[in-house]
Design an enzyme around this catalytic site. Sequence first.
Site, short mmCIF file in Angstrom:
data_model
loop_
_atom_site.label_atom_id
_atom_site.label_comp_id
_atom_site.label_asym_id
_atom_site.label_seq_id
_atom_site.Cartn_x
_atom_site.Cartn_y
_atom_site.Cartn_z
N ASP A 29 77.41 93.82 -10.14
CA ASP A 29 76.71 92.62 -9.75
C ASP A 29 75.59 92.38 -10.76
O ASP A 29 75.15 93.30 -11.46
CB ASP A 29 76.17 92.70 -8.32
CG ASP A 29 75.91 91.30 -7.74
OD1 ASP A 29 75.90 90.33 -8.52
OD2 ASP A 29 75.71 91.18 -6.53
C1 BGC Z 1 75.37 87.61 -6.71
C2 BGC Z 1 76.85 87.54 -7.05
C3 BGC Z 1 77.08 86.47 -8.09
C4 BGC Z 1 76.22 86.78 -9.31
C5 BGC Z 1 76.39 85.79 -10.45
C6 BGC Z 1 74.52 87.77 -7.96
O1 BGC Z 1 73.17 87.68 -7.64
O2 BGC Z 1 75.13 88.68 -5.82
O3 BGC Z 1 77.60 87.27 -5.90
O4 BGC Z 1 78.43 86.39 -8.42
O5 BGC Z 1 74.85 86.80 -8.93
O6 BGC Z 1 75.81 84.58 -10.15
#
Ligand code: BGC
Length: 713
Positions: A285
């Site tokens: 993530d």
């Molecule tokens: C989120 C993800 C997301 C990523 C990219 C993160 O903060 O938890 O679900 O895909 O950001 O935007």
Amino acid sequence: MIRSRTVVVVGALAAAGFLVSPVVRSQVAGAAPDSAPCADPSGRPWCDRGLSAERRAEALVAALTGEEKKALLAGDDLVGPLRAADDPKYRAGTVHGVPRLGIPELYLVDAGSMGVKQGPNTALASGLSLAATFDPQAVRQAGALVADEAVHHGNDVVLGPAVDLMRTARSGRAFEAYGEDPLLTSRMGASWIGSVQARGLIAQVKHFPANNQEANRYSVNAVVSERALREVYLPPFEAAVREAKVGSVMCGYNLVNGLPSCSNTPLLDGVLRKQWGFTGFVVSDWMRGVKSTDGSMKAGLDLEMPVGVQYSPPALGSALENGKITWTDVDARLRARFRTLFAFGVFDRARPVNDGRIDYTAHGRTAQQLSEQGITLLKNTSGVLPLKAGTKIAVIGKPAAQVRSAVGSAYVKPVSSITPLKALTTRAVAKNVTYRDGTDVAAAVKAARAAKAAVVFVADARAEDADVTCLTLRCGDGKLGDQDALVTAVAKANPNTVVVMQTGGPVLTPWAGKVRGIVESWYAGGPGGTAIARVLFGDVDPGGRLPVTFPAAEKQAPASGNASQYPGVGDTVRYSEELLVGYRHYDAKGYVPAFPFGYGLSYTSFKFTSLKVSRTGVSVTVTNTGRRRGYAVPQLYLGLPSSKAVPEPAWQLRGFSKVALAPGASARVTFPLDARALSYWNTSSHSWQRAKGCAKVMVGSSSRSVALTGSLC
Ligand code: BGC
């Protein structure tokens, strides 16, 4: 959305040389290749399509220099994710290529149930709305729509679906995934992945695993038993891997049983790869997902996003030098990614940006129909709904004049939208509609009194990175004022009051006994206004059923009033409720919720008859006993034999179906049962085991409305 946490680290990363990798970038971010990377295969054995994806990946990794390898283990663009959601150049991430070897740049975009976050696109209803359809076919349609837009914007990987269970009703991201039940979530997630990947995109199921709250999300440690993991939290990921053959998995920010998800060897290597046979690639993530270089490398994290911190070339260099990781580890990580890219044809096809080809008009129609399928009718007394043509209505509440959605990486700026007020005014004919935004309660009451029916719109406000602080509407969007008081005042003035809720999760409905109609429209998407108007006027039957339980009081809600269960003490959250998540909790405590899981009314009525139970399945006849065409959603629940040693929830969803029936028509519905449906996770043998004894069988129209019962021995 610009997230301040990211901005803070940009300067530091740029200064440390992490943002632009030492390997030249093949393209400017935003431009996807116009010709296939392997269009000219000469001197490039990895371009030989006769070889397996594994062999091609091996050949490619063998051709990389050490510097190239180190630079390929992380993304290279923080600028894309920092752009506003409506900027077409927004992109969650890119990973540079290596032009000398024809390795293309890889494009990753946030795209889930709500659509593609890359400039204005079709804004679909929320994941909860999609789950409320109880219809994998609808989910496939949604996936195909999203895939079409993602492909035409030149992407390779979509960062979805989110299949995290709603463990606490306060979860800020409850709107995004598919609710509180593992089976429903598994079916929805697998269908979505199947249709997205059928289009050649790589889906990235997230956030693996036990990522169930936004409070303290970067460091929370979920302490969860082996059995709860296997029976509640892992099944949607297992279905994604084993059934839908998902190409990629995103590990979460959180820790599970003391180990960060992105360096959790027992889960990433043990369960995901060795037990489930996952052959795709694991991605962290965004920012703060990766907590150590060697821990993640050894556990099987293949790519750090959006840029390298733990997987930056300097960090990797020193881990290699001091022997914490080896080149064999590095090669394994690269092979996993390239194997997937070869398997999905990324080297063998061009992916030009072709967004002019997106048929937004057709997509808008589909989004509207899907939204209608998710709209859930919770109360309808004295035939208040559907509204009759020509009825004078007072439309009340600010959300009526808004297109509600949630904040975060799932948010999609609608390419076109219509508010419920506009759609209702068009459908009902302007002269029959009065609107008051509710700021002046007396004016709203006056308008309600003068109308035949009052339709009050209320909403909550859910967001990534923050849970809601309570479940009443007062804890939602402060700008909406005291919505409970507004509903109560209007209901007093007009007996035919209908409340339309636009929420991203369960809310309390203290006024439920005072109004005649309640409709949950969820975040209904860009064309959601039309969907709401069509359901209110009965142009279409409300297709939705609740994928989450609505409690009657905050203290009924799972984990409520128990800080160790939620939001946790220090960094630790104890999942001590074990399997009792969602309706299983309400059943165990004997609580009567406001609206149970699986519940939802139709404008017609149904009868269930002729239950037949066998080892391989349960079947039932569903008949439309009313005078309108409508949707029935028969559900099968099993109560497995429970003992002190192996306690079981009272009921668990084991099958569901959705059938459209004309008045008087019947359908025979079969719920197939496999061994897993009758098994529990045995923590001594660490495997699934068939429960001994008889299982109770219940078929009904919700987790609480029993139509037919039987037993399976
Ligand atoms: C989120 C993800 C997301 C990523 C990219 C993160 O903060 O938890 O679900 O895909 O950001 O935007």
